[in-house]
Design a protein around this motif. Structure first.
Motif, mmCIF file in Angstrom:
data_model
loop_
_atom_site.group_PDB
_atom_site.id
_atom_site.type_symbol
_atom_site.label_atom_id
_atom_site.label_comp_id
_atom_site.label_asym_id
_atom_site.label_seq_id
_atom_site.Cartn_x
_atom_site.Cartn_y
_atom_site.Cartn_z
ATOM 1 N N ALA A 84 0.862 -1.291 0.094
ATOM 2 C CA ALA A 84 -0.108 -0.062 -0.079
ATOM 3 C C ALA A 84 0.709 1.293 -0.078
ATOM 4 O O ALA A 84 0.502 2.256 -0.584
ATOM 5 N N ARG A 85 1.832 1.247 0.716
ATOM 6 C CA ARG A 85 2.842 2.394 0.813
ATOM 7 C C ARG A 85 3.584 2.629 -0.656
ATOM 8 O O ARG A 85 3.597 3.724 -1.045
ATOM 9 N N GLY A 86 3.755 1.440 -1.084
ATOM 10 C CA GLY A 86 4.448 1.399 -2.543
ATOM 11 C C GLY A 86 3.530 1.990 -3.682
ATOM 12 O O GLY A 86 3.598 2.778 -4.638
ATOM 13 N N LEU A 87 2.011 1.576 -3.476
ATOM 14 C CA LEU A 87 1.187 2.032 -4.465
ATOM 15 C C LEU A 87 0.815 3.414 -4.110
ATOM 16 O O LEU A 87 0.534 4.244 -5.193
ATOM 17 N N ALA A 88 0.770 4.120 -3.146
ATOM 18 C CA ALA A 88 0.491 5.408 -2.569
ATOM 19 C C ALA A 88 1.717 6.393 -3.281
ATOM 20 O O ALA A 88 1.412 7.157 -3.741
ATOM 21 N N ALA A 89 2.916 5.832 -3.289
ATOM 22 C CA ALA A 89 4.130 6.527 -3.780
ATOM 23 C C ALA A 89 3.930 6.617 -5.268
ATOM 24 O O ALA A 89 4.308 7.590 -5.985
ATOM 25 N N GLU A 90 3.442 5.369 -5.868
ATOM 26 C CA GLU A 90 3.167 5.648 -7.344
ATOM 27 C C GLU A 90 2.135 6.405 -7.655
ATOM 28 O O GLU A 90 2.515 7.167 -8.802
ATOM 29 N N ILE A 91 1.283 6.280 -6.991
ATOM 30 C CA ILE A 91 0.004 7.188 -7.438
ATOM 31 C C ILE A 91 0.401 8.845 -7.343
ATOM 32 O O ILE A 91 0.122 9.579 -8.220
ATOM 33 N N SER A 92 1.176 9.255 -6.178
ATOM 34 C CA SER A 92 1.584 10.509 -6.073
ATOM 35 C C SER A 92 2.851 10.709 -6.642
ATOM 36 O O SER A 92 3.216 12.066 -6.577
ATOM 37 N N ASP A 93 3.432 10.037 -7.399
ATOM 38 C CA ASP A 93 4.623 10.231 -7.914
ATOM 39 C C ASP A 93 5.788 10.528 -6.748
ATOM 40 O O ASP A 93 6.506 11.561 -7.152
ATOM 41 N N LYS A 94 5.583 10.392 -5.641
ATOM 42 C CA LYS A 94 6.275 10.751 -4.356
ATOM 43 C C LYS A 94 6.384 12.173 -4.180
ATOM 44 O O LYS A 94 7.168 12.822 -3.448
ATOM 45 N N GLN A 95 5.254 12.885 -4.608
ATOM 46 C CA GLN A 95 5.011 14.121 -4.371
ATOM 47 C C GLN A 95 3.871 14.352 -3.264
ATOM 48 O O GLN A 95 2.997 13.584 -3.216
ATOM 49 N N THR A 96 3.780 15.718 -2.725
ATOM 50 C CA THR A 96 2.880 16.027 -1.822
ATOM 51 C C THR A 96 1.527 16.385 -2.851
ATOM 52 O O THR A 96 1.681 17.430 -3.491
ATOM 53 N N GLN A 97 0.581 15.864 -2.342
ATOM 54 C CA GLN A 97 -0.715 16.364 -3.251
ATOM 55 C C GLN A 97 -1.452 17.413 -2.294
ATOM 56 O O GLN A 97 -2.318 16.810 -1.207
ATOM 57 N N VAL A 98 -1.742 18.492 -2.889
ATOM 58 C CA VAL A 98 -2.533 19.352 -2.027
ATOM 59 C C VAL A 98 -4.007 19.286 -2.193
ATOM 60 O O VAL A 98 -4.422 19.176 -3.273
ATOM 61 N N SER A 99 -4.825 19.467 -1.171
ATOM 62 C CA SER A 99 -6.372 19.507 -1.217
ATOM 63 C C SER A 99 -6.853 20.750 -1.578
ATOM 64 O O SER A 99 -6.434 21.683 -0.417
ATOM 65 N N THR A 100 -7.445 20.996 -2.681
ATOM 66 C CA THR A 100 -7.967 22.330 -2.769
ATOM 67 C C THR A 100 -9.443 22.583 -2.471
ATOM 68 O O THR A 100 -10.162 23.442 -2.994
ATOM 69 N N ASN A 101 -9.872 21.484 -1.731
ATOM 70 C CA ASN A 101 -11.375 21.530 -1.567
ATOM 71 C C ASN A 101 -11.915 22.302 -0.263
ATOM 72 O O ASN A 101 -11.080 21.863 0.720
ATOM 73 N N ASN A 102 -12.620 23.378 -0.270
ATOM 74 C CA ASN A 102 -12.760 24.047 1.147
ATOM 75 C C ASN A 102 -13.371 23.304 2.079
ATOM 76 O O ASN A 102 -13.197 23.432 3.157
ATOM 77 N N PHE A 103 -14.270 22.644 1.527
ATOM 78 C CA PHE A 103 -15.078 21.585 2.511
ATOM 79 C C PHE A 103 -14.229 20.623 3.411
ATOM 80 O O PHE A 103 -14.427 20.675 4.547
#
Length: 372
Positions: free
Chosen positions: A177-196
């Motif tokens: 799961a850690r590996g798949l998460a790193a693959e999906i995010s390309d080892k980058q931090t994904q910012v949440s832009t949803n105000n809710f």
């Protein structure tokens, strides 16, 4: 000559009020002693074990507060700071607390889940991709819950139907799961832009953070599920003796699958909460959450071998660890020292459990011998 009829008996007895039999003072005193003895036997026996442990945990919290007062009297002398610090501790405990509820069910059922931190990370990363965020807050929440539930089902299938040891199955899932998460995010931090989503962590209701309400709702639901439903009774039965549970008609494999699915669902909820706190998600988030959840459950009285545990005890365990973290932070102590203290607490809790379980086993053995 007229026949003499017997004089009719007066019919007033039916109109008289019924009289209670005389009360024997000796019998009343004996009944009172028996009632007190019943309550004491419950308290001294296995039935009162959970209540005694919870009282011990509350006493531990009081000791930690006293230590805080002695080390930082300048802070604890401010009432507004104390209230704000209490809310900070509860807010800090909220995410791990939700994960711990699911972990408690798994451990009571005789298993273990080392992948909860990785599931939180995967669910958080998946829910913050650009494609998912385009569906709004509903899409993000649905994605996190679905991913957590799906990974929990996979864990359950591997343990129950694949017959893998829970430690090995969930350890492999943690890495994957850690590996798949790193693959999906390309080892980058994904910012949440949803105000809710971002507002979940910033919203207060009646002066209490919304995250604390979410934790309270999950704990309440877990308590009802464990103590007031057939699902909870089956969980205890499966963890206590799987073979006896199978002979009693419980589908042990299917129930084990449900337990891991429940743990994954709790991880999905925690992923939404943690994403709201950080307004972002990454593959390294929720690091070592599995150790915190297991430690809190053990401190709360959940038996590692399964068959016993309480949701309230696990919650108190989470609050204790959060209080320790807060205590180290306000005193400027290092994280390394904090981890050493946590490790010592875990070892002490396991040793206490072993001593209590051994004593209970010996007590039951003596009772059987006496009966025979």
């Amino acid at each position: 000559m007229s026949e003499l009829s017997p004089t009719a008996a007066p019919e007033r007895a039916a109109d008289l009020p019924a009289q209670s039999p005389p009360v024997d003072p000796a019998e009343t005193a004996a009944a009172a002693r028996s009632d007190r003895a019943g309550r004491l036997s419950w308290w001294r026996g296995d039935g009162g074990e959970g209540a005694k442990r919870n009282l011990g945990l509350l006493a531990t919290l009081v000791v930690l507060v006293v230590i805080g007062i002695l080390t930082r009297p300048d802070l604890y002398g401010n009432a507004s700071w104390v209230w704000g610090n209490t809310l900070t501790i509860l807010k800090l405990a909220s995410v791990v607390g939700v994960v711990t509820v699911g972990m408690t069910f798994v451990i009571i059922g005789g298993g273990i889940d080392l992948s909860v931190g990785a599931i939180v990370a995967l669910a958080g990363v998946w829910s913050t991709t650009l494609a998912t965020q385009s569906y709004g807050a509903g899409g993000m929440i649905f994605s996190a819950l679905t991913v957590g539930l799906a990974v929990g089902v996979v864990n359950g299938l591997l343990v129950s139907y694949g017959r893998l040891v829970p430690f090995i199955a969930t350890l492999a899932m943690m890495v994957a799961a850690r590996g798949l998460a790193a693959e999906i995010s390309d080892k980058q931090t994904q910012v949440s832009t949803n105000n809710f989503i971002n507002g979940i962590a910033a919203t207060d209701l009646l002066g209490i953070p919304l995250l604390v309400y979410i934790l309270a709702a999950v704990v309440a639901a877990g308590w009802v599920l464990l103590n007031r439903t057939t699902f909870g009774r089956r969980t205890v039965a499966v963890g206590g003796n799987p073979e006896a549970a199978r002979l009693a008609g419980i589908n042990v494999r299917r129930h084990t699958l449900y337990l891991y699915a429940l743990s994954g669902l709790c991880c999905g909820i925690a992923a939404v909460m943690l994403t709201a706190q950080a307004t972002s998600a990454q593959a390294a988030m929720a690091n070592l959450y599995e150790l915190d959840a297991i430690a809190a459950a053990i401190i709360g009285g959940t038996l590692l071998s399964g068959g016993r545990g309480t949701i309230i005890g696990s919650l108190l365990g989470v609050v204790i660890f959060s209080t320790i973290t807060n205590l180290f932070a306000i005193n400027g102590l290092s994280t390394e020292a904090q981890n050493m203290v946590k490790g010592g607490i875990i070892v002490a809790a396991v040793l206490i459990q072993q001593v209590q379980f051994r004593s209970l086993t010996q007590f039951l053995g003596r009772n059987r011998a006496t009966t025979t």
